[in-house]
Write a protein that holds these residues in place. Sequence first.
Motif, PDB file in Angstrom:
ATOM      1  N   LEU A  83       0.763   7.127  -6.446  1.00  0.00           N
ATOM      2  CA  LEU A  83      -0.417   7.967  -6.665  1.00  0.00           C
ATOM      3  C   LEU A  83      -0.138   9.412  -6.247  1.00  0.00           C
ATOM      4  O   LEU A  83      -0.604  10.362  -6.880  1.00  0.00           O
ATOM      5  CB  LEU A  83      -1.619   7.399  -5.897  1.00  0.00           C
ATOM      6  CG  LEU A  83      -2.104   6.039  -6.412  1.00  0.00           C
ATOM      7  CD1 LEU A  83      -3.185   5.473  -5.490  1.00  0.00           C
ATOM      8  CD2 LEU A  83      -2.638   6.145  -7.838  1.00  0.00           C
ATOM      9  N   HIS A  84       0.658   9.547  -5.194  1.00  0.00           N
ATOM     10  CA  HIS A  84       1.045  10.873  -4.708  1.00  0.00           C
ATOM     11  C   HIS A  84       1.866  11.608  -5.776  1.00  0.00           C
ATOM     12  O   HIS A  84       1.698  12.819  -5.968  1.00  0.00           O
ATOM     13  CB  HIS A  84       1.875  10.684  -3.431  1.00  0.00           C
ATOM     14  CG  HIS A  84       2.018  11.931  -2.637  1.00  0.00           C
ATOM     15  ND1 HIS A  84       0.971  12.509  -1.948  1.00  0.00           N
ATOM     16  CD2 HIS A  84       3.095  12.728  -2.415  1.00  0.00           C
ATOM     17  CE1 HIS A  84       1.395  13.599  -1.342  1.00  0.00           C
ATOM     18  NE2 HIS A  84       2.681  13.767  -1.615  1.00  0.00           N
ATOM     19  N   SER A  85       2.712  10.872  -6.489  1.00  0.00           N
ATOM     20  CA  SER A  85       3.542  11.489  -7.535  1.00  0.00           C
ATOM     21  C   SER A  85       2.679  11.984  -8.697  1.00  0.00           C
ATOM     22  O   SER A  85       3.107  12.802  -9.506  1.00  0.00           O
ATOM     23  CB  SER A  85       4.607  10.508  -8.043  1.00  0.00           C
ATOM     24  OG  SER A  85       4.020   9.568  -8.934  1.00  0.00           O
ATOM     25  N   ILE A  86       1.439  11.458  -8.784  1.00  0.00           N
ATOM     26  CA  ILE A  86       0.505  11.925  -9.816  1.00  0.00           C
ATOM     27  C   ILE A  86      -0.280  13.147  -9.317  1.00  0.00           C
ATOM     28  O   ILE A  86      -0.433  14.140 -10.026  1.00  0.00           O
ATOM     29  CB  ILE A  86      -0.478  10.789 -10.209  1.00  0.00           C
ATOM     30  CG1 ILE A  86       0.289   9.677 -10.936  1.00  0.00           C
ATOM     31  CG2 ILE A  86      -1.632  11.315 -11.062  1.00  0.00           C
ATOM     32  CD1 ILE A  86      -0.496   8.397 -11.142  1.00  0.00           C
ATOM     33  N   SER A  87      -0.768  13.077  -8.076  1.00  0.00           N
ATOM     34  CA  SER A  87      -1.657  14.139  -7.582  1.00  0.00           C
ATOM     35  C   SER A  87      -0.904  15.399  -7.143  1.00  0.00           C
ATOM     36  O   SER A  87      -1.442  16.500  -7.238  1.00  0.00           O
ATOM     37  CB  SER A  87      -2.522  13.615  -6.430  1.00  0.00           C
ATOM     38  OG  SER A  87      -1.721  13.195  -5.352  1.00  0.00           O
ATOM     39  N   GLU A  99       0.822  -1.212   0.000  1.00  0.00           N
ATOM     40  CA  GLU A  99       0.000   0.000   0.000  1.00  0.00           C
ATOM     41  C   GLU A  99       0.854   1.258   0.000  1.00  0.00           C
ATOM     42  O   GLU A  99       0.515   2.251  -0.645  1.00  0.00           O
ATOM     43  CB  GLU A  99      -0.936   0.013   1.207  1.00  0.00           C
ATOM     44  CG  GLU A  99      -2.223  -0.710   0.917  1.00  0.00           C
ATOM     45  CD  GLU A  99      -3.265  -0.482   1.985  1.00  0.00           C
ATOM     46  OE1 GLU A  99      -4.185  -1.294   2.064  1.00  0.00           O
ATOM     47  OE2 GLU A  99      -3.147   0.504   2.757  1.00  0.00           O
ATOM     48  N   ALA A 100       1.969   1.214   0.738  1.00  0.00           N
ATOM     49  CA  ALA A 100       2.859   2.383   0.804  1.00  0.00           C
ATOM     50  C   ALA A 100       3.484   2.654  -0.569  1.00  0.00           C
ATOM     51  O   ALA A 100       3.639   3.809  -0.975  1.00  0.00           O
ATOM     52  CB  ALA A 100       3.932   2.171   1.865  1.00  0.00           C
ATOM     53  N   VAL A 101       3.831   1.584  -1.282  1.00  0.00           N
ATOM     54  CA  VAL A 101       4.391   1.736  -2.635  1.00  0.00           C
ATOM     55  C   VAL A 101       3.319   2.352  -3.558  1.00  0.00           C
ATOM     56  O   VAL A 101       3.589   3.304  -4.296  1.00  0.00           O
ATOM     57  CB  VAL A 101       4.878   0.369  -3.196  1.00  0.00           C
ATOM     58  CG1 VAL A 101       5.331   0.515  -4.641  1.00  0.00           C
ATOM     59  CG2 VAL A 101       6.019  -0.187  -2.349  1.00  0.00           C
ATOM     60  N   ALA A 102       2.098   1.816  -3.488  1.00  0.00           N
ATOM     61  CA  ALA A 102       0.989   2.317  -4.309  1.00  0.00           C
ATOM     62  C   ALA A 102       0.704   3.781  -3.994  1.00  0.00           C
ATOM     63  O   ALA A 102       0.534   4.611  -4.894  1.00  0.00           O
ATOM     64  CB  ALA A 102      -0.263   1.470  -4.070  1.00  0.00           C
ATOM     65  N   GLU A 103       0.700   4.091  -2.694  1.00  0.00           N
ATOM     66  CA  GLU A 103       0.394   5.444  -2.242  1.00  0.00           C
ATOM     67  C   GLU A 103       1.424   6.459  -2.751  1.00  0.00           C
ATOM     68  O   GLU A 103       1.079   7.554  -3.181  1.00  0.00           O
ATOM     69  CB  GLU A 103       0.371   5.460  -0.714  1.00  0.00           C
ATOM     70  CG  GLU A 103      -0.611   6.435  -0.149  1.00  0.00           C
ATOM     71  CD  GLU A 103      -0.817   6.204   1.341  1.00  0.00           C
ATOM     72  OE1 GLU A 103      -0.191   5.276   1.924  1.00  0.00           O
ATOM     73  OE2 GLU A 103      -1.599   6.958   1.929  1.00  0.00           O
ATOM     74  N   HIS A 153      -7.092   8.601  -3.117  1.00  0.00           N
ATOM     75  CA  HIS A 153      -6.463   9.290  -4.247  1.00  0.00           C
ATOM     76  C   HIS A 153      -7.516  10.025  -5.086  1.00  0.00           C
ATOM     77  O   HIS A 153      -7.354  11.200  -5.431  1.00  0.00           O
ATOM     78  CB  HIS A 153      -5.720   8.256  -5.098  1.00  0.00           C
ATOM     79  CG  HIS A 153      -5.145   8.798  -6.372  1.00  0.00           C
ATOM     80  ND1 HIS A 153      -4.139   9.727  -6.399  1.00  0.00           N
ATOM     81  CD2 HIS A 153      -5.435   8.539  -7.669  1.00  0.00           C
ATOM     82  CE1 HIS A 153      -3.836  10.019  -7.659  1.00  0.00           C
ATOM     83  NE2 HIS A 153      -4.603   9.303  -8.446  1.00  0.00           N
ATOM     84  N   ILE A 154      -8.615   9.326  -5.382  1.00  0.00           N
ATOM     85  CA  ILE A 154      -9.680   9.932  -6.180  1.00  0.00           C
ATOM     86  C   ILE A 154     -10.316  11.104  -5.420  1.00  0.00           C
ATOM     87  O   ILE A 154     -10.579  12.159  -5.991  1.00  0.00           O
ATOM     88  CB  ILE A 154     -10.727   8.862  -6.586  1.00  0.00           C
ATOM     89  CG1 ILE A 154     -10.070   7.887  -7.569  1.00  0.00           C
ATOM     90  CG2 ILE A 154     -11.971   9.497  -7.198  1.00  0.00           C
ATOM     91  CD1 ILE A 154     -10.898   6.687  -7.927  1.00  0.00           C
TER      92      ILE A 154
END
Lengths: 192, 192
Positions: A61-65, A54-58, A121-122
């Motif tokens: 997603l953070h690098s996108i938002s 989850e931390a990797v995914a987060e 994220h959404i």
Amino acid sequence: MADFLTKETILDTAEQVLRRFGPEKTSVVDVARALNVSHGTIYRHFSSKAALREAVAERWLHSISEPLKADFAQGGSSAERLRLWFEMLINIKHTLVQKDPELFSMYTTLVQESGEVVHDHIEELIKQIIPIIEEGIANNEFKSSDATKTATGVFLATARFHHPALAMEWASPSINQEFDIVWNVILSGIVK
Amino acid sequence: MADFLTKETILDTAEQVLRRFGPEKTSVVDVARALNVSHGTIYRHFSSKAALREAVAERWLHSISEPLKADFAQGGSSAERLRLWFEMLINIKHTLVQKDPELFSMYTTLVQESGEVVHDHIEELIKQIIPIIEEGIANNEFKSSDATKTATGVFLATARFHHPALAMEWASPSINQEFDIVWNVILSGIVK
């Protein structure tokens, strides 16, 4: 090495290992081995395999938002600012796929399995466009009476252009023309 | 058996075999074996493995688009008829997933690899809604000056609810509410 192990270093390595073995087959032991530490060392930073994933995914997603938070397009109309925000979101995603399709695909799988992380994220993305819509309502440009609903509607209606599960269609030569067509419907609707 | 072999029988069996082995691993020989005929017999009906796969994909897509041709919702406004068409499309797809998620997933993979077949299917669906929009323009209910563009825009803006690659999200408890929000944006737009 273990002494200097930061969360960031673990996440960098986990990304590489996840990419090599795939999200299904990667274990905490694999990540520990790649860092030459015991799996106990990883568990001191992340309580479980799920927490590490989850931390990797987060972080991804953070690098996108994060870049979308910039207060760009000042001076334009609210409609122009809103469109620019979506163009930037779409541009970030399409660039990620083009640069490294395999990594993008790995992250898409990883992210789809992290329900809460995706939800946050959404929510974060929609929160970024609410002020643009509120501004448009305040300056009498938009007719919405509920900025959150409108932001959600516009975000969902453009899914074809930014939902990672549809990435295989972004290389279509007509994708920009399709965005124009959808944007036109979103802006002015279809009823008189 | 070979004497009575119809295209339909071959397609029925191909569907079962594709489901068992997956689209990647299924060969014409597997289908022939399941029918107890030589692979030459299959080739008399389908010129190649790709042609057989495409025919299976095409039949499935046809089973989705065909019921939508019915002239339902006569008497309603054009906006109501258009919404009903989308509700029926969404209902057909969601029911297919619920009834047999594995088969749906197999078809999604198969269909994604048959570019032209998908293109024709989307064109066929958009063609079905053009007359509804034209009628709305004629009766002064819709403001569009280009029915094909509007039909395309509405179809693409609702992708979240009918694109098979997003099927894993259709079970969300808020999916109907989300459709209402998107539909509201599509109908009336956001600018004044």
